[in-house]
Scaffold this motif. Structure first.
Motif, mmCIF file in Angstrom:
data_model
loop_
_atom_site.group_PDB
_atom_site.id
_atom_site.type_symbol
_atom_site.label_atom_id
_atom_site.label_comp_id
_atom_site.label_asym_id
_atom_site.label_seq_id
_atom_site.Cartn_x
_atom_site.Cartn_y
_atom_site.Cartn_z
ATOM 1 N N UNK A 164 1.047 -1.090 0.131
ATOM 2 C CA UNK A 164 0.178 -0.227 0.257
ATOM 3 C C UNK A 164 1.110 1.157 0.341
ATOM 4 N N UNK A 165 2.066 1.567 -0.135
ATOM 5 C CA UNK A 165 3.123 2.376 -0.368
ATOM 6 C C UNK A 165 2.080 3.326 -1.245
ATOM 7 N N UNK A 166 0.976 3.524 -2.256
ATOM 8 C CA UNK A 166 1.028 4.267 -3.446
ATOM 9 C C UNK A 166 0.111 4.807 -3.117
ATOM 10 N N UNK A 167 -0.697 3.937 -1.566
ATOM 11 C CA UNK A 167 -1.906 5.001 -1.657
ATOM 12 C C UNK A 167 -1.515 5.903 -0.724
ATOM 13 N N UNK A 168 -2.950 7.034 -0.396
ATOM 14 C CA UNK A 168 -2.106 8.382 0.547
ATOM 15 C C UNK A 168 -1.892 8.249 1.746
ATOM 16 N N UNK A 169 -3.094 7.096 2.426
ATOM 17 C CA UNK A 169 -3.080 6.378 4.207
ATOM 18 C C UNK A 169 -1.824 5.999 4.540
ATOM 19 N N UNK A 170 -1.310 5.228 3.554
ATOM 20 C CA UNK A 170 0.521 4.774 4.575
ATOM 21 C C UNK A 170 1.413 5.487 3.216
ATOM 22 N N UNK A 171 1.723 5.569 2.771
ATOM 23 C CA UNK A 171 2.498 6.661 1.652
ATOM 24 C C UNK A 171 3.972 6.715 3.074
ATOM 25 N N UNK A 172 3.608 7.777 3.793
ATOM 26 C CA UNK A 172 4.621 8.245 4.577
ATOM 27 C C UNK A 172 5.006 7.222 5.084
ATOM 28 N N UNK A 173 4.842 5.965 5.470
ATOM 29 C CA UNK A 173 5.713 4.876 5.888
ATOM 30 C C UNK A 173 5.676 4.178 5.253
ATOM 31 N N UNK A 174 6.156 4.405 3.912
ATOM 32 C CA UNK A 174 6.816 3.327 2.809
ATOM 33 C C UNK A 174 6.767 1.871 3.883
ATOM 34 N N UNK A 175 6.087 1.612 3.918
ATOM 35 C CA UNK A 175 6.101 -0.152 4.789
ATOM 36 C C UNK A 175 7.247 -1.092 3.708
ATOM 37 N N UNK A 176 6.626 -0.801 2.210
ATOM 38 C CA UNK A 176 7.651 -1.545 1.285
ATOM 39 C C UNK A 176 9.130 -1.397 1.245
ATOM 40 N N UNK A 177 10.121 -0.693 2.228
ATOM 41 C CA UNK A 177 11.190 -0.724 2.380
ATOM 42 C C UNK A 177 11.267 -1.586 3.139
ATOM 43 N N UNK A 178 10.697 -2.610 3.641
ATOM 44 C CA UNK A 178 10.309 -3.012 5.248
ATOM 45 C C UNK A 178 9.585 -4.069 5.392
ATOM 46 N N UNK A 179 9.999 -4.724 3.959
ATOM 47 C CA UNK A 179 9.027 -6.175 3.630
ATOM 48 C C UNK A 179 9.191 -7.393 5.326
ATOM 49 N N UNK A 180 10.857 -7.630 4.844
ATOM 50 C CA UNK A 180 11.792 -8.641 5.311
ATOM 51 C C UNK A 180 10.953 -8.752 6.422
#
Length: 353
Positions: free
Chosen positions: A259-275
């Motif tokens: 959900x890194x392209x969702x405005x709700x979550x984009x600031x967290x950039x969770x895609x960078x921390x998938x492991x």
């Protein structure tokens, strides 16, 4: 804002001498402020945002009592299961002029950037063990589902027979593969159907239980205090605990990193921390199942169904014009379209054990 906080402290019966205020964070629905006075330790005061998901705040006493009262109930039950896992002090006030909650400050939220996979797995295992104990704690409320405020008391927003609902909900998944097929995922839908032919009978045989579980476990509301995990800002639901344990697994494995392209979550950039997110989910699974292979299988069943729901929800979003709220939650049409193939692959590759 300081005047509002002073008014809130007075209404809560707390002193305001030496008041210090700093902005803490913003969630989907509330703004949070870190406050302290000479009479109190650090506290968090939350106020409804003027706008959420593009819509203005509209005062609704029933909804606020359900939300704020439900959070207090969850905190009390959770601290009875694991002392100190939730804020020990919590109060709230509701009126058209001023509505707020005040609770003990538990510390900064989880920092994925400062963690490693071993730490994330330990945190997940702690949460999993807590969830399992919480799911075995009875709650004396009528009905099931999200919390409502009825006749001066908290209650579930569904008042029908839960077992009947469970059967209907479970059998309804048999139609999900048809939705995938209609959306153009024919060969993939066949694999989903084979999985459902195994899952649905198992779920119908399983005896579901009702507990006060938490729909909203995320890095946004997990606090790491030294080596211990703390939980804040839950969304309590009276439902089968295993189902929402599966929700945690799906969110950390799939939803958050996608959900890194969702405005709700984009600031967290969770895609960078998938492991790290997957390590947390693996720890959660281990902590909840505690070596029980049947429990492990049941949890994976619920995780698969949550992934299937997420996939079908995304397909459904493309069938209608997306509202501003939908875009803020999910991202634009391109973001939604981008996720679906990855979700389909996840369904195809899913293993129950």
């Amino acid at each position: 804002m300081k005047a509002r906080i002073e008014a809130a402290l007075e209404l809560a019966g707390l002193g305001k001498n030496g008041l210090q205020v700093s902005y803490l964070a913003e969630g989907a629905w509330h703004e949070a402020y870190l406050i302290s006075t000479t009479e109190t330790g650090p506290l968090v005061a939350r106020f409804p945002k003027l706008f959420s998901y593009g819509k203005p705040f509209v005062y609704n006493e029933r909804e606020l009592k359900a939300e704020y009262g439900g959070r207090g109930l969850y905190y009390r039950l959770a601290n009875g299961v694991s002392e100190g896992i939730c804020p020990p002090y919590y109060t709230y006030y509701i009126s058209p002029e001023l509505s707020f909650t005040i609770e003990t400050y538990s510390g900064p939220v989880m920092s994925l950037a400062a963690a490693d996979e071993a730490e994330a797995a330990r945190w997940g295992a702690q949460c999993g063990r807590f969830f399992r104990h919480m799911d075995r704690t009875s709650v004396e409320l009528e009905g099931f589902g999200f919390l409502d405020w009825k006749d001066g008391n908290l209650a579930g927003d569904h008042q029908q027979d839960f077992r009947v609902y469970w059967v209907e909900d479970t059998e309804g998944y048999l139609e999900s593969w048809e939705r995938l097929e209609r959306a153009g995922y024919g060969s993939e839908a066949a694999g989903v159907k084979r999985m459902l032919d195994e899952i649905v009978p198992f779920r119908l045989r399983r005896t579901p239980g009702l507990s006060l579980t938490n729909r909203d476990v995320s890095p946004e509301n997990l606090i790491i205090c030294e080596t211990e995990v703390r939980l804040i800002d839950p969304v309590p639901v009276i439902y089968d605990g295993l189902a929402f344990a599966g929700n945690v697994l799906n969110n950390f494995n799939t939803l958050f990193p996608s959900f890194h392209r969702s405005p709700r979550y984009e600031r967290h950039r969770f895609d960078r921390y998938q492991p790290l997110l997957r390590a947390f989910a693996d720890g959660f699974l281990e902590g909840y199942a505690q070596g029980d292979p049947e429990m492990l299988y049941a949890l994976r069943v619920e995780q698969f169904l949550m992934l299937l729901d997420l996939t079908c929800d995304h397909i459904g979003l493309l069938e209608h014009e997306m509202t501003e709220e939908t875009v803020l939650r999910y991202g634009d049409q391109a973001a939604v379209e981008e996720r679906i193939p990855a979700y389909i692959t996840g369904l195809e590759q899913f293993r129950l054990s």
